[in-house]
Design a protein around this motif. Structure first.
Motif, PDB file in Angstrom:
ATOM      1  N   ILE A 298     -63.736  15.198 -48.226  1.00  0.00           N
ATOM      2  CA  ILE A 298     -62.534  15.846 -48.278  1.00  0.00           C
ATOM      3  C   ILE A 298     -61.024  14.397 -48.893  1.00  0.00           C
ATOM      4  CG2 ILE A 298     -61.891  15.030 -46.049  1.00  0.00           C
ATOM      5  CD1 ILE A 298     -60.563  18.578 -46.304  1.00  0.00           C
ATOM      6  N   LEU A 374     -54.498  12.663 -45.739  1.00  0.00           N
ATOM      7  CA  LEU A 374     -54.580  14.334 -45.615  1.00  0.00           C
ATOM      8  C   LEU A 374     -53.172  14.979 -45.478  1.00  0.00           C
ATOM      9  CD1 LEU A 374     -57.519  15.025 -46.527  1.00  0.00           C
ATOM     10  CD2 LEU A 374     -57.622  15.885 -43.833  1.00  0.00           C
ATOM     11  N   GLU A 377     -50.427  14.518 -48.007  1.00  0.00           N
ATOM     12  CA  GLU A 377     -50.927  15.781 -48.973  1.00  0.00           C
ATOM     13  C   GLU A 377     -49.722  17.397 -48.366  1.00  0.00           C
ATOM     14  OE1 GLU A 377     -54.764  15.981 -51.189  1.00  0.00           O
ATOM     15  OE2 GLU A 377     -54.355  14.094 -51.091  1.00  0.00           O
ATOM     16  N   MET A 378     -50.599  17.586 -47.156  1.00  0.00           N
ATOM     17  CA  MET A 378     -49.880  18.440 -46.588  1.00  0.00           C
ATOM     18  C   MET A 378     -47.924  18.699 -46.621  1.00  0.00           C
ATOM     19  SD  MET A 378     -51.973  19.454 -43.130  1.00  0.00           S
ATOM     20  CE  MET A 378     -50.908  20.615 -42.346  1.00  0.00           C
ATOM     21  N   ARG A 382     -48.539  12.294 -51.952  1.00  0.00           N
ATOM     22  CA  ARG A 382     -49.941  11.210 -51.967  1.00  0.00           C
ATOM     23  C   ARG A 382     -49.936   9.832 -51.484  1.00  0.00           C
ATOM     24  NH1 ARG A 382     -53.729  12.950 -57.211  1.00  0.00           N
ATOM     25  NH2 ARG A 382     -54.966  12.523 -56.200  1.00  0.00           N
TER      26      ARG A 382
ATOM     27  N   ALA C  19     -55.153  20.742 -39.593  1.00  0.00           N
ATOM     28  CA  ALA C  19     -54.752  19.835 -40.938  1.00  0.00           C
ATOM     29  C   ALA C  19     -55.407  19.729 -41.964  1.00  0.00           C
ATOM     30  CB  ALA C  19     -54.230  18.621 -40.366  1.00  0.00           C
ATOM     31  N   TYR C  22     -56.636  23.504 -43.058  1.00  0.00           N
ATOM     32  CA  TYR C  22     -55.391  23.740 -43.742  1.00  0.00           C
ATOM     33  C   TYR C  22     -56.359  23.242 -46.014  1.00  0.00           C
ATOM     34  CZ  TYR C  22     -51.532  24.132 -46.672  1.00  0.00           C
ATOM     35  OH  TYR C  22     -50.107  24.392 -47.577  1.00  0.00           O
ATOM     36  N   GLN C  23     -56.602  21.437 -44.967  1.00  0.00           N
ATOM     37  CA  GLN C  23     -56.158  20.691 -46.935  1.00  0.00           C
ATOM     38  C   GLN C  23     -57.862  21.596 -47.631  1.00  0.00           C
ATOM     39  OE1 GLN C  23     -53.726  19.082 -46.933  1.00  0.00           O
ATOM     40  NE2 GLN C  23     -54.793  19.169 -49.300  1.00  0.00           N
ATOM     41  N   GLN C  26     -57.089  23.979 -49.776  1.00  0.00           N
ATOM     42  CA  GLN C  26     -56.257  23.356 -51.255  1.00  0.00           C
ATOM     43  C   GLN C  26     -56.591  23.231 -52.402  1.00  0.00           C
ATOM     44  OE1 GLN C  26     -52.726  24.667 -51.507  1.00  0.00           O
ATOM     45  NE2 GLN C  26     -53.647  25.191 -48.496  1.00  0.00           N
ATOM     46  N   ARG C  28     -58.163  20.887 -55.467  1.00  0.00           N
ATOM     47  CA  ARG C  28     -57.684  19.370 -55.300  1.00  0.00           C
ATOM     48  C   ARG C  28     -57.244  18.705 -56.469  1.00  0.00           C
ATOM     49  NH1 ARG C  28     -58.203  15.216 -51.244  1.00  0.00           N
ATOM     50  NH2 ARG C  28     -59.138  13.821 -52.962  1.00  0.00           N
TER      51      ARG C  28
END
Lengths: 650, 141, 176
Positions: A298, A374, A377-378, A382, C19, C22-23, C26, C28
């Motif tokens: 991630i 992270l 990014e929400m 970036r 968070a 959620y990510q 999404q 990437r």
């Protein structure tokens, strides 16, 4: 056949873990039949045995390169040295996860077999918690990462193992780290068990301490090994990059270090009860978060290893269950734990509390910086958070912590007076001042390295002061442990400061016969020649290095290697260690007209970083041994007393 | 856990570049040549270690072997040699690639918690500590 | 009050887990996209492969005609895959400016011989200067530049068949 045995063992272990959870949970209810509780220890031991059997099966599959198993075919090759065939078993997602879970089950088996000092009810809760954690990770393996899947048809040849992983340091780094990560699960289960049964006592802390120490020692060793491996195998000259994956190993270490100290306060003084429980939960939570960060892909830079959102989602669900569950339990139950004893400002406790607060804050910073991209990014932005942030903001918390570390061990429990410390403080200031002067003589070195030199020197001196006035032979092992670990931190700090401030770098294109200077060394390129290894060929650059003061010539042989399976090029750096530093050479390949691009570093005292790290681990090991010995002595004394008190049979 | 990172670096940066697919041309002049002035080189070096390589995103341009990282090092060194400050060069690159290229987060609308949270933590730490001590100093009943 | 503090850890964890969850859902973006979209081209001038007086500069783009600016190299494997699509774009009336990165003139000539030459103008950039100035993150890469020399769109990676209409559409938008 062996793959099937491995898989069957894995299923059995998983089933036993579920049994352990259910039986343990039910045994906590009032009026539960005693057989439920009594079944827990055998269940845990069996579960550990089957998990180990499953892992052993995987080792055999890799050692014999059974190409009908998908995992082996994808990650191994018949033409690999046997050592790297075996270590390749955990050089991939499924295999390393199996090792992770096998370690977890073995820790559970060990506490079940060895730990007899806690109230039985608490022990049942602890084993139930251990079964709870294990069953989730078994499910993860079985449902989303089965290492034993067969191919419909055996592959003719394996794909091979990434050559970067064909290295002994790297082969040993993950298992060590896992022992640390997963060993912390014991602290987690103890904390949950104590919360459930309301048994937070100094005795509880004494029981927990050797387990925490053991996990912490392995964690320390794993981080030290990983850092050194990155340093010499990558050929970038750096030893810590604040990469998310590195931070993932640092966070549990910070939490475990804090836990280690708060457990001591709880054991010795019956203070910090709630805090210790919270840290016990957080330490293993950080291990799980680390696993998640690495596996889910991630965060940028963590791309390659099993980038699989589905696996990520699975682990995230487990995290929510375990971490969320434990923290919720903490929120609901911690209020019932009575706060422990009080203490004064100038006391060992207050120094340890300060250490704990600052370590936790440091942990918070690393967590924040690692996860922040992270969050950004929400909102569609970036950002990168890297060394400049971690170094600067981390220092705000690390420097005061190290300063407290110099005087903390000299303070007495409960309350102390500043006057008693006057003499050691003078010695410390002298050491710090001397270091500052010596460092400033080296030129403009920057504030952070300067603080590193000063605090490192102070710490090296301060750490041995607790030995003052003691007879060496009668000093307990636990005190030796603390002294050596703190000394190690000071040593490592000096190494870090020296590397940051005094490293000399030369990038240069050289033809045979050319010479360059780097630091005190003159390095001459003798020749470039081809060499061959078991599964690679390489061009080797032969360098002769000599100091200006004369002395023996040393030869460095950096290589550019090409591996066959898979086809891949790596650079093999060459290192020459001297007492006062390391000469480091990397070959960057041919440039033009017969010249070779070289990257050379002289890194004064850089080895102190890992030497210090090893001392820290040694200190932890000594302390653990000391506590275990003291516990056995106490226990046998208690047994003798109870035998004396017992009525003499007629 | 560094293992996986290097795996990442290897997969991203080595596998897609078999020997055939590399430029036959030498890298940009200042990609791997140090500046003569050690102070300028030190400034460039420090900056390069805080810039992300756009091809191998886990590495700084100082560490990366990717050809584009070499081109970026050339830009950094030549701009610093021409008298620009390290922060000028960083700003130039951020204008091209966004904030993501710099490992040093700046304080803005998005990143303020990165700086506010540590400040809060510091405050909180001091509060917790002194509260403990004050409570402790009170005589126990 | 004291009890409430005990909920702080679980609250922080819930925030993080939320968070992250959620990510995870999404998509990437593996690429670093240019921050120059909407900006005018920076000033530059580049020679043709093999050297000589500059044939391409930012001024070349300010004549009212939108163009495609394609970064490529003869040593870049995906550039071979892209060649037929560039040819199609040219057939549809797109004006394509090529910039060869870190390339030898003889290799450039050989490549164009084998895979066709879709370029109206060809320039060489031996130190990827223009590529960096535009915030490009690799090869091949294609930008849409409008007739006022403004950067309008970035396509990262080789152009596939499906990308051709997208690029033509972007060119049309840049022209209107």
């Amino acid at each position: 056949m062996i793959a099937e045995i491995g898989l069957a063992a894995l299923w059995l272990a998983a089933a036993l873990a579920v049994f352990q959870l259910v039986a343990g949970g039910l045994s906590l209810r009032p009026g539960a039949p005693p057989v439920l509780g009594q079944s827990l220890r055998p269940l845990a031991v069996l579960q550990g045995g089957f998990a180990l059997l499953s892992f052993a099966a995987l080792l055999v599959l890799f050692a014999t390169t059974d190409l009908s198993v998908a995992l082996v075919a994808l990650n191994s090759h018949t033409a690999k040295p046997l050592l790297y065939k075996v270590t390749g078993a955990w050089g991939n997602h499924e295999g390393s996860m199996l090792l992770w879970v096998a370690t977890l089950a073995t820790s559970g088996a060990l506490i079940a077999a060895l730990e007899r000092r806690l109230p039985e009810r608490t022990m049942h809760a602890v084993l139930a918690a251990q079964g709870f954690v294990a069953s989730g990770f078994f499910a993860f393996l079985l449902f989303s990462s089965n290492p034993f899947t067969r191919l419909p048809m055996p592959a003719p040849e394996g794909v091979g193992l990434n050559p970067l992983l064909q290295d002994i340091g790297l082969a040993l780094h993950p298992p060590t780290l896992y022992l640390g990560y997963v060993g912390l699960s014991v602290a987690f289960s103890f904390a949950v068990g104590a919360l459930l049964t309301n048994a937070v006592t100094p005795q509880f802390a004494r029981v927990m301490r050797p387990w925490v120490l053991g996990a912490w020692v392995f964690l320390t060793l794993g981080i030290v090994a990983g850092s050194y491996w990155a340093y010499y195998e990558l050929g970038w000259g750096g030893w810590w990059f604040w990469d998310p994956v590195e931070n993932a190993s640092l966070m549990p270490w910070l939490a475990a270090t804090a836990l280690l100290h708060s457990v001591s306060v709880l054991a010795a003084r019956d203070a910090l009860r709630v805090w210790t429980i919270l840290l016990g939960v957080i330490a293993f939570s950080m291990s799980m978060v680390g696993t998640f960060l690495v596996r889910s892909g991630i965060l940028t830079s963590v791309h390659a290893f099993a980038v699989d959102p589905q696996r990520g989602a699975f682990i995230l669900a487990l995290l929510a269950l375990y971490i969320g569950g434990a923290l919720l339990l903490f929120a609901l139950r911690a209020g019932t734990i009575l706060e422990g004893k009080r203490f004064g400002l100038a006391s060992r406790e207050s120094a340890l509390v300060l250490n704990n607060i600052l370590l936790s804050a440091l942990l918070g910073i690393v967590l924040l910086g690692t996860l922040y991209p992270l969050f950004a990014e929400m909102v569609g932005a970036r950002v990168s958070v890297g060394p400049p942030y971690f170094n600067a903001v981390g220092a705000v918390f690390a420097l005061p912590m190290l300063a407290v570390m110099t005087i903390g061990p000299l303070l007495r429990w409960r309350s102390d007076t500043a006057r008693r410390l006057a003499r050691p403080l003078v010695a410390l200031s002298a050491a710090g001042l001397l270091a500052a002067v010596l460092a400033l003589l080296q030129g403009d070195i920057g504030l952070l390295p300067l603080s590193g030199f000063v605090l490192g020197a102070m710490l090296v001196v301060a750490s041995v002061l607790p030995l003052g006035g003691r007879s060496f032979r009668r000093t307990p092992l636990t005190v030796w442990g603390m002294v050596i670990a703190h000394f190690g931190i000071g040593v490592a700090l000096l190494g870090m400061a020296s590397d940051a401030a005094l490293t000399r770098e030369r990038l240069v294109a050289m033809a045979p016969g050319d010479a360059v200077t780097v630091g005190p060394w003159t390095v001459r390129l003798r020749e470039v020649m081809p060499v061959a290894g078991p599964n690679w060929t390489a061009t080797e650059v032969v360098l002769d290095a000599q100091t200006a003061a004369g002395g023996r010539t040393i030869t460095l042989r950096p290589q550019s290697r090409t591996f066959w399976a898979p086809v891949q090029q790596t650079t093999e750096s060459a290192l020459a260690s001297r007492w006062n530093g390391q000469l480091y050479a990397v070959s960057g390949g041919p440039v033009d007209g017969g010249r070779w691009q070289m990257r050379l570093w002289w890194k004064p005292f850089v080895t102190l970083i890992w030497l210090g790290g090893l001392l820290v681990a040694l200190g932890g090991a000594l302390s653990m041994a000391g506590h275990l010995r003291r516990d056995t002595v106490r226990r046998s004394a208690a047994r003798r007393i109870s035998r004396l008190a017992a009525p003499v049979p007629a | 856990m560094t293992v996986m990172k290097w795996l990442a670096a290897a997969l991203l940066c080595i596998l897609p570049l078999p020997a055939a697919a590399q430029s036959a041309m030498p890298p940009a002049p200042l990609a791997d040549r140090q500046l003569d002035d050690p102070r300028l080189e030190a400034a460039a070096r420090e900056l390069m270690h805080t810039l992300r390589c756009v091809m191998c995103q886990g590495q700084s341009i100082a560490d990366s072997d990717a050809p584009m990282a070499g081109d970026m090092r050339h830009q950094v060194r030549s701009r610093i040699a021409a008298g620009e400050s390290a922060e000028d060069v960083r700003a130039w690159l951020k204008a091209r690639y966004g904030d993501y290229i710099s490992y040093q987060p700046e304080l803005n609308r998005v990143t303020w918690p990165l700086f506010a949270v540590p400040a809060l933590l510091l405050l909180f730490a001091a509060l917790v500590f002194f509260r403990r001590v004050r409570v402790a100093a009170k005589p126990r009943r | 009050m004291k009890r409430l503090w005990l909920f702080l850890p679980v609250a922080v964890f819930a925030l993080i887990a939320g968070a992250v969850a959620y990510q995870l859902t999404q998509p990437r973006d593996e690429f670093v996209r240019s921050a120059m979209i909407g900006q005018p081209l920076p000033s530059f001038s580049l020679p043709p492969p093999g050297g000589g007086p500059a044939t391409l500069s930012d001024a070349s783009f300010r004549d009212g005609r939108p163009r495609l600016l394609n970064f490529w190299a003869s040593w870049c494997l995906p550039c071979i895959a892209e060649a037929p699509q560039l040819e199609r774009l040219r057939g549809e009336g797109a004006v394509i400016v090529g910039v060869a990165i870190r390339d030898r003139p003889e290799d450039v000539a050989a490549f164009l011989q084998t895979h066709g030459n879709p370029y109206a103008v060809l320039a060489a950039d031996d130190i990827a200067e223009l590529q960096l100035a535009l915030g490009s993150s690799g090869l091949p890469e294609t930008f849409v530049i409008d007739g006022q020399g403004r950067i309008r769109y970035q396509h990262i990676g080789d152009i596939r068949a499906a990308d051709v209409p997208v690029l033509l559409d972007e060119l049309r938008k840049a022209g209107s």
